[in-house]
Scaffold this active site. Structure first.
Site, PDB file in Angstrom:
ATOM      1  N   ARG A 147     -38.774   2.835 -18.260  1.00 41.48           N
ATOM      2  CA  ARG A 147     -39.718   2.668 -19.378  1.00 41.48           C
ATOM      3  C   ARG A 147     -41.016   3.403 -19.081  1.00 41.48           C
ATOM      4  O   ARG A 147     -41.563   4.094 -19.936  1.00 41.48           O
ATOM      5  CB  ARG A 147     -39.982   1.187 -19.618  1.00 41.48           C
ATOM      6  CG  ARG A 147     -41.003   0.912 -20.717  1.00 41.48           C
ATOM      7  CD  ARG A 147     -42.301   0.434 -20.068  1.00 41.48           C
ATOM      8  NE  ARG A 147     -43.302   0.190 -21.093  1.00 41.48           N
ATOM      9  CZ  ARG A 147     -44.532   0.629 -21.024  1.00 41.48           C
ATOM     10  NH1 ARG A 147     -44.942   1.337 -20.005  1.00 41.48           N
ATOM     11  NH2 ARG A 147     -45.393   0.355 -21.964  1.00 41.48           N
TER      12      ARG A 147
ATOM     13  N   HIS B   4     -45.131   7.162 -20.023  1.00 41.54           N
ATOM     14  CA  HIS B   4     -46.266   7.797 -19.364  1.00 41.54           C
ATOM     15  C   HIS B   4     -46.000   9.214 -18.859  1.00 41.54           C
ATOM     16  O   HIS B   4     -46.938   9.984 -18.683  1.00 41.54           O
ATOM     17  CB  HIS B   4     -46.750   6.934 -18.198  1.00 41.54           C
ATOM     18  CG  HIS B   4     -47.192   5.574 -18.627  1.00 41.54           C
ATOM     19  ND1 HIS B   4     -48.292   5.366 -19.421  1.00 41.54           N
ATOM     20  CD2 HIS B   4     -46.657   4.348 -18.399  1.00 41.54           C
ATOM     21  CE1 HIS B   4     -48.424   4.068 -19.657  1.00 41.54           C
ATOM     22  NE2 HIS B   4     -47.448   3.430 -19.055  1.00 41.54           N
TER      23      HIS B   4
END
Length: 105
Positions: free
Chosen positions: A75, A80
């Protein structure tokens, strides 16, 4: 189980089902690699799984989920490090790591 924990479990199940639905017409990795819309949709659902796992384990630390750290790590990469996403890794998660889809009644 807490109501919020049940919601996160349902979110995980539903996101997995959507990811599988999005790739239903995609047979090979090369088809997946060429289909940016499907890649994006699948990545979003895998990110949702990771976020829901993160919230679930914070809420109920004793809940036994396999590979929580790897799920959260995936994730984090999707959110990011979007510029470092490898479609081959996403395809591997989609075809080998996700359990069969679950559709709520």
């Amino acid at each position: 189980m807490l109501k919020d924990a049940e919601k996160y479990l349902e979110d995980i199940r539903y996101a997995i089902g959507l990811a599988m639905e999005f790739r239903k017409d995609i047979v090979t990795y090369f088809d997946f690699e060429a289909d940016l819309k499907t890649q994006s949709a699948v990545e979003r659902q895998i990110a949702i799984v990771g976020e829901a796992v993160n919230k679930l384990t914070q809420l109920t630390p004793k809940v036994a989920l396999k590979n929580c750290n790897k799920i959260r790590g995936m994730r984090n990469i999707l959110i990011h490090s979007y510029d470092q996403i490898d479609p081959a890794i996403v395809w591997g998660v989609l075809t080998k790591d996700l359990p069969p889809p679950y559709w709520p009644k």
